[in-house]
Motif scaffolding. Structure first.
Motif, short mmCIF file in Angstrom:
data_model
loop_
_atom_site.label_atom_id
_atom_site.label_comp_id
_atom_site.label_asym_id
_atom_site.label_seq_id
_atom_site.Cartn_x
_atom_site.Cartn_y
_atom_site.Cartn_z
N MET C 1 77.32 35.90 -9.34
CA MET C 1 76.89 36.62 -10.55
C MET C 1 77.44 35.90 -11.78
SD MET C 1 77.19 40.74 -10.81
CE MET C 1 76.54 40.97 -9.16
N ARG C 2 76.68 35.89 -12.84
CA ARG C 2 77.12 35.17 -14.02
C ARG C 2 76.84 35.99 -15.29
NH1 ARG C 2 78.33 32.74 -10.23
NH2 ARG C 2 78.19 30.52 -9.77
N LYS C 3 77.64 35.70 -16.32
CA LYS C 3 77.28 36.17 -17.65
C LYS C 3 76.68 35.00 -18.42
CE LYS C 3 80.21 38.56 -20.40
NZ LYS C 3 81.09 38.89 -21.56
N ILE C 4 75.49 35.20 -18.92
CA ILE C 4 74.88 34.22 -19.82
C ILE C 4 75.14 34.75 -21.23
CG2 ILE C 4 72.74 33.13 -20.58
CD1 ILE C 4 72.82 34.59 -17.13
N GLU C 5 75.95 34.00 -21.95
CA GLU C 5 76.35 34.43 -23.30
C GLU C 5 75.69 33.45 -24.26
OE1 GLU C 5 80.41 35.94 -23.39
OE2 GLU C 5 80.67 34.79 -25.21
N THR C 6 74.83 33.95 -25.12
CA THR C 6 74.15 33.03 -26.03
C THR C 6 74.29 33.48 -27.47
OG1 THR C 6 72.06 31.90 -26.53
CG2 THR C 6 71.89 34.13 -25.68
N ILE C 7 74.56 32.51 -28.35
CA ILE C 7 74.64 32.76 -29.78
C ILE C 7 73.35 32.25 -30.39
CG2 ILE C 7 76.05 32.43 -31.85
CD1 ILE C 7 77.73 33.44 -29.55
N ILE C 8 72.62 33.13 -31.08
CA ILE C 8 71.30 32.73 -31.60
C ILE C 8 71.16 33.08 -33.08
CG2 ILE C 8 70.15 32.99 -29.36
CD1 ILE C 8 69.04 35.71 -30.74
N LYS C 9 70.09 32.53 -33.66
CA LYS C 9 69.73 32.96 -35.01
C LYS C 9 69.16 34.39 -34.91
CE LYS C 9 69.10 28.41 -36.97
NZ LYS C 9 68.24 27.21 -37.13
N PRO C 10 69.59 35.28 -35.79
CA PRO C 10 69.23 36.70 -35.66
C PRO C 10 67.72 36.96 -35.57
CG PRO C 10 71.05 36.47 -37.20
CD PRO C 10 70.63 35.07 -36.85
N PHE C 11 66.90 36.21 -36.29
CA PHE C 11 65.47 36.53 -36.30
C PHE C 11 64.80 36.22 -34.96
CE2 PHE C 11 62.94 32.60 -36.46
CZ PHE C 11 63.93 31.65 -36.68
N LYS C 12 65.51 35.61 -34.04
CA LYS C 12 64.93 35.28 -32.74
C LYS C 12 65.09 36.38 -31.69
CE LYS C 12 63.14 31.14 -33.06
NZ LYS C 12 61.69 30.98 -32.77
N LEU C 13 65.79 37.47 -32.05
CA LEU C 13 66.13 38.47 -31.03
C LEU C 13 64.90 39.04 -30.32
CD1 LEU C 13 68.18 40.24 -29.53
CD2 LEU C 13 67.99 41.89 -31.39
N ASP C 14 63.93 39.52 -31.07
CA ASP C 14 62.80 40.19 -30.44
C ASP C 14 62.04 39.26 -29.51
OD1 ASP C 14 63.26 42.66 -31.50
OD2 ASP C 14 61.95 42.37 -33.23
N GLU C 15 61.87 38.04 -29.96
CA GLU C 15 61.14 37.07 -29.15
C GLU C 15 61.87 36.78 -27.83
OE1 GLU C 15 59.19 32.82 -30.30
OE2 GLU C 15 60.03 33.95 -31.99
N ILE C 16 63.20 36.69 -27.92
CA ILE C 16 63.99 36.43 -26.70
C ILE C 16 63.94 37.62 -25.76
CG2 ILE C 16 66.38 36.21 -25.88
CD1 ILE C 16 66.86 34.24 -28.14
N LYS C 17 64.06 38.80 -26.32
CA LYS C 17 63.98 40.01 -25.49
C LYS C 17 62.66 40.04 -24.72
CE LYS C 17 62.37 43.60 -26.96
NZ LYS C 17 61.92 44.60 -27.95
N GLU C 18 61.58 39.71 -25.43
CA GLU C 18 60.27 39.75 -24.79
C GLU C 18 60.14 38.68 -23.70
OE1 GLU C 18 56.08 40.24 -27.12
OE2 GLU C 18 57.94 41.12 -27.93
N ALA C 19 60.59 37.47 -24.03
CA ALA C 19 60.47 36.37 -23.06
C ALA C 19 61.32 36.65 -21.82
CB ALA C 19 60.88 35.05 -23.72
N LEU C 20 62.49 37.24 -22.02
CA LEU C 20 63.34 37.56 -20.86
C LEU C 20 62.73 38.71 -20.05
CD1 LEU C 20 66.89 37.13 -22.40
CD2 LEU C 20 65.80 35.66 -20.69
N GLY C 21 62.13 39.65 -20.75
CA GLY C 21 61.44 40.73 -20.03
C GLY C 21 60.34 40.19 -19.13
#
Ligand SMILES: Nc1ncnc2c1ncn2[C@@H]1O[C@H](COP(=O)(O)OP(=O)(O)OP(=O)(O)O)[C@@H](O)[C@H]1O
Ligand SMILES: Nc1ncnc2c1ncn2[C@@H]1O[C@H](COP(=O)(O)OP(=O)(O)OP(=O)(O)O)[C@@H](O)[C@H]1O
Ligand SMILES: Nc1ncnc2c1ncn2[C@@H]1O[C@H](COP(=O)(O)OP(=O)(O)OP(=O)(O)O)[C@@H](O)[C@H]1O
Ligand SMILES: [Mg+2]
Ligand SMILES: [Mg+2]
Ligand SMILES: [Mg+2]
Lengths: 112, 112, 112
Positions: C1-21
């Protein structure tokens, strides 16, 4: 040594702090986060309001403790944080190699 | 590779950033947290006010760095963050398996 | 099991959430942080304003997932978060020993 990282419903903080104090846990760090788990389509209640968008306000608590204390800490958190409703949270256990107290330079269990 | 996670008094941030820059540390992540250590009953001063409830505002700094740099980073943080008063903070060392730079895909020490 | 910890530009959150979904990732935790990487002297743009002081607002996303999913998650984050400009962020992979669902007590992959 381990980090016990738990995501909880915010209103549970005081109760968890107290229950952990009773088993001798002497330090913790808390931060405000938002998140979601498996019920992305479903609704979770926060302060009487329904959140059906994905991000719900939560608190993250981090406790660094001896490995031998992990089971008891997990049980204590679950006993308090478990309301039986979705969104009660998660507990993650992460290895910690060293701990140092800034003021004294103490290391290891003495630093906790 | 390691994560150096340190909880400090907020007014120490700039000084720590500068001291770490001087030893060649090129990145860090900071977040606002609150916490307590061993003196739950005692008083800690924050901005001239006494906090005797358990949670005192702190900053968490996270630095991902080569394992070989950890000792120097710990010393640098302690030198700056240690005021000699209670509540000066903690340093925790956590294993990190991989690091990736998003823009280039670089991995490992090149990504730090 | 792993933690993936990522620091991103704030405006990318929704797009990342969707792509990970879309690849079946069902949970994440987000917090507001500030930080800097290698361009301490240079300028990074945030909301049209130039930040040349060191700390730029970012989001930290934490995802606990099976070790076998890490590569796909890293690729998905990079595909979305990579704008080609400096400051796009970092991804760190951290070992996780256990995961527990507070409500049910389930452990391991069932708890993710
Ligand atoms: N895989 C994960 N990675 C990172 N954080 C997670 C993960 N799963 C859940 N979380 C965090 O825990 C919080 C609470 O999750 P939650 O209790 O809803 O989990 P769940 O698996 O959906 O369980 P339940 O069915 O009891 O709701 C989320 O808001 C998020 O912050
Ligand atoms: N065991 C712990 N787990 C997680 N966070 C901790 C722990 N102990 C301390 N912290 C964090 O570090 C902060 C500072 O702790 P503090 O410096 O008061 O530690 P201490 O052990 O009480 O040492 P001192 O005697 O020098 O005050 C706390 O506010 C909390 O955020
Ligand atoms: N070594 C590090 N330790 C902890 N956090 C870091 C580190 N490097 C970067 N970060 C975090 O990641 C954020 C984004 O970093 P950034 O993308 O600018 O990295 P970089 O190495 O400078 O790459 P680039 O050249 O693409 O800008 C920083 O604001 C900081 O929060
Ligand atoms: Mg849920
Ligand atoms: Mg203390
Ligand atoms: Mg940069």
């Amino acid at each position: 040594m381990r980090k016990i990282e738990t995501i909880i419903k915010p209103f549970k903080l005081d109760e968890i702090k107290e229950a952990l104090g009773e088993i001798g846990i002497q330090g913790m760090t808390v931060s405000e986060v938002k998140g979601y788990g498996r019920q992305k389509g479903h609704k979770e209640i926060y302060r009487g309001a329904e959140y059906d968008v994905d991000f719900v306000p939560k608190l993250k608590i981090e406790i660094i403790a001896e490995a031998s204390r992990v089971d008891q800490i997990v049980e204590t958190i679950r006993n308090v944080a478990n309301t039986g409703k979705i969104g009660d949270g998660k507990i993650f256990i992460i290895p910690v190699e060293r701990a140092i107290r800034v003021r004294t330079g103490e290391e290891g269990y003495d630093a906790l």
